[in-house]
Design a protein around this motif. Structure first.
Motif, PDB file in Angstrom:
ATOM      1  N   UNK A  28       2.794 -10.084   8.525  1.00 12.72           N
ATOM      2  CA  UNK A  28       3.136 -10.270   7.114  1.00 12.72           C
ATOM      3  C   UNK A  28       2.064  -9.700   6.179  1.00 12.72           C
ATOM      4  N   UNK A  29       0.881  -9.425   6.687  1.00 10.14           N
ATOM      5  CA  UNK A  29      -0.204  -8.889   5.871  1.00 10.14           C
ATOM      6  C   UNK A  29      -0.043  -7.400   5.580  1.00 10.14           C
ATOM      7  N   UNK A  30       0.865  -6.710   6.270  1.00 13.56           N
ATOM      8  CA  UNK A  30       0.982  -5.256   6.179  1.00 13.56           C
ATOM      9  C   UNK A  30       2.052  -4.813   5.186  1.00 13.56           C
ATOM     10  N   UNK A  31       1.789  -3.698   4.524  1.00 15.58           N
ATOM     11  CA  UNK A  31       2.788  -3.054   3.679  1.00 15.58           C
ATOM     12  C   UNK A  31       3.877  -2.477   4.589  1.00 15.58           C
ATOM     13  N   UNK A  32       5.056  -2.277   4.046  1.00 14.61           N
ATOM     14  CA  UNK A  32       6.179  -1.768   4.844  1.00 14.61           C
ATOM     15  C   UNK A  32       5.862  -0.429   5.504  1.00 14.61           C
ATOM     16  N   UNK A  33       5.090   0.424   4.825  1.00 13.91           N
ATOM     17  CA  UNK A  33       4.785   1.762   5.353  1.00 13.91           C
ATOM     18  C   UNK A  33       3.344   1.860   5.876  1.00 13.91           C
ATOM     19  N   UNK A  34       2.792   0.740   6.309  1.00 18.77           N
ATOM     20  CA  UNK A  34       1.403   0.691   6.786  1.00 18.77           C
ATOM     21  C   UNK A  34       1.198   1.582   8.004  1.00 18.77           C
ATOM     22  N   UNK A  35      -0.064   1.917   8.216  1.00 21.35           N
ATOM     23  CA  UNK A  35      -0.478   2.762   9.342  1.00 21.35           C
ATOM     24  C   UNK A  35      -1.639   2.079  10.057  1.00 21.35           C
ATOM     25  N   UNK A  36      -1.548   1.982  11.384  1.00 22.98           N
ATOM     26  CA  UNK A  36      -2.578   1.382  12.217  1.00 22.98           C
ATOM     27  C   UNK A  36      -3.014   2.406  13.248  1.00 22.98           C
ATOM     28  N   UNK A 104      -7.766  -0.817   4.657  1.00 19.45           N
ATOM     29  CA  UNK A 104      -7.593  -0.409   3.269  1.00 19.45           C
ATOM     30  C   UNK A 104      -6.432  -1.207   2.713  1.00 19.45           C
ATOM     31  N   UNK A 105      -6.655  -1.873   1.588  1.00 17.34           N
ATOM     32  CA  UNK A 105      -5.634  -2.722   0.988  1.00 17.34           C
ATOM     33  C   UNK A 105      -5.043  -2.053  -0.249  1.00 17.34           C
ATOM     34  N   UNK A 106      -3.730  -2.249  -0.421  1.00 15.63           N
ATOM     35  CA  UNK A 106      -3.045  -1.810  -1.630  1.00 15.63           C
ATOM     36  C   UNK A 106      -2.126  -2.942  -2.065  1.00 15.63           C
ATOM     37  N   UNK A 107      -2.291  -3.385  -3.296  1.00 10.18           N
ATOM     38  CA  UNK A 107      -1.489  -4.491  -3.834  1.00 10.18           C
ATOM     39  C   UNK A 107      -1.538  -5.733  -2.942  1.00 10.18           C
ATOM     40  N   UNK A 108      -2.717  -6.002  -2.369  1.00  7.47           N
ATOM     41  CA  UNK A 108      -2.898  -7.199  -1.562  1.00  7.47           C
ATOM     42  C   UNK A 108      -2.380  -7.115  -0.141  1.00  7.47           C
ATOM     43  N   UNK A 109      -1.880  -5.956   0.273  1.00  9.33           N
ATOM     44  CA  UNK A 109      -1.354  -5.761   1.635  1.00  9.33           C
ATOM     45  C   UNK A 109      -2.175  -4.692   2.349  1.00  9.33           C
ATOM     46  N   UNK A 110      -2.147  -4.720   3.674  1.00 10.30           N
ATOM     47  CA  UNK A 110      -2.849  -3.707   4.458  1.00 10.30           C
ATOM     48  C   UNK A 110      -2.013  -2.432   4.446  1.00 10.30           C
ATOM     49  N   UNK A 111      -2.612  -1.344   3.960  1.00 15.54           N
ATOM     50  CA  UNK A 111      -1.939  -0.047   3.939  1.00 15.54           C
ATOM     51  C   UNK A 111      -2.371   0.791   5.142  1.00 15.54           C
ATOM     52  N   UNK A 112      -3.658   0.716   5.479  1.00 16.48           N
ATOM     53  CA  UNK A 112      -4.213   1.461   6.612  1.00 16.48           C
ATOM     54  C   UNK A 112      -5.227   0.584   7.325  1.00 16.48           C
ATOM     55  N   UNK A 113      -5.235   0.709   8.649  1.00 18.43           N
ATOM     56  CA  UNK A 113      -6.202  -0.026   9.461  1.00 18.43           C
ATOM     57  C   UNK A 113      -6.657   0.871  10.591  1.00 18.43           C
TER      58      UNK A 113
END
Length: 121
Positions: A28-36, A104-113
């Motif tokens: 739930x911490x990740x943005x929909x288009x997040x990258x790990x 890297x966070x964007x709008x309180x969500x994880x965008x990249x990890x």
């Protein structure tokens, strides 16, 4: 009209979710288009493991959290829209894993990890 509360990612929330092996909360911490990106012995820097999108990242965390092992977040550091943490894990047979992660966070969500990990062999 009901309101939905979105939990912002921070070191305390990451620590609690990881140590409780709560894959659903972690996802739930990740943005929909997040990258790990995962770098380790099997996935060197020239060919890291790449996991794209919240659904695939949820599957990744489901696998990690389903393993019989303990997880301990030892340190977390936040600066602006970045968060880093170290994690030590132990399997029942005593084998250990150590992980460093930068988010890297964007709008309180994880965008990249990016995760760098090593384990006993």
């Amino acid at each position: 009209m009901p309101t939905t509360t979105v939990e912002r990612v921070n070191g305390a929330a990451i620590k609690q979710a990881i140590e409780n092996r709560d894959g659903r909360r972690l996802a739930s911490f990740y943005a929909d288009d997040a990258h790990l990106k995962v770098i380790d012995r099997n996935n060197p820097p020239s060919r890291p493991r790449e996991v794209h999108g919240k659904a695939a990242i949820a599957t990744f965390w489901d696998d990690i959290c389903s393993r019989a092992m303990t997880h301990k977040v030892e340190t977390s550091i936040a600066e602006g829209d970045r968060l880093a943490f170290s994690q030590a894990c132990t399997y029942p047979d005593g084998a250990r894993v150590f992980c460093l992660a930068v988010l890297d966070l964007e709008n309180g969500k994880i965008a990249n990890q990016t995760v760098v990990q090593a384990w006993d062999e």
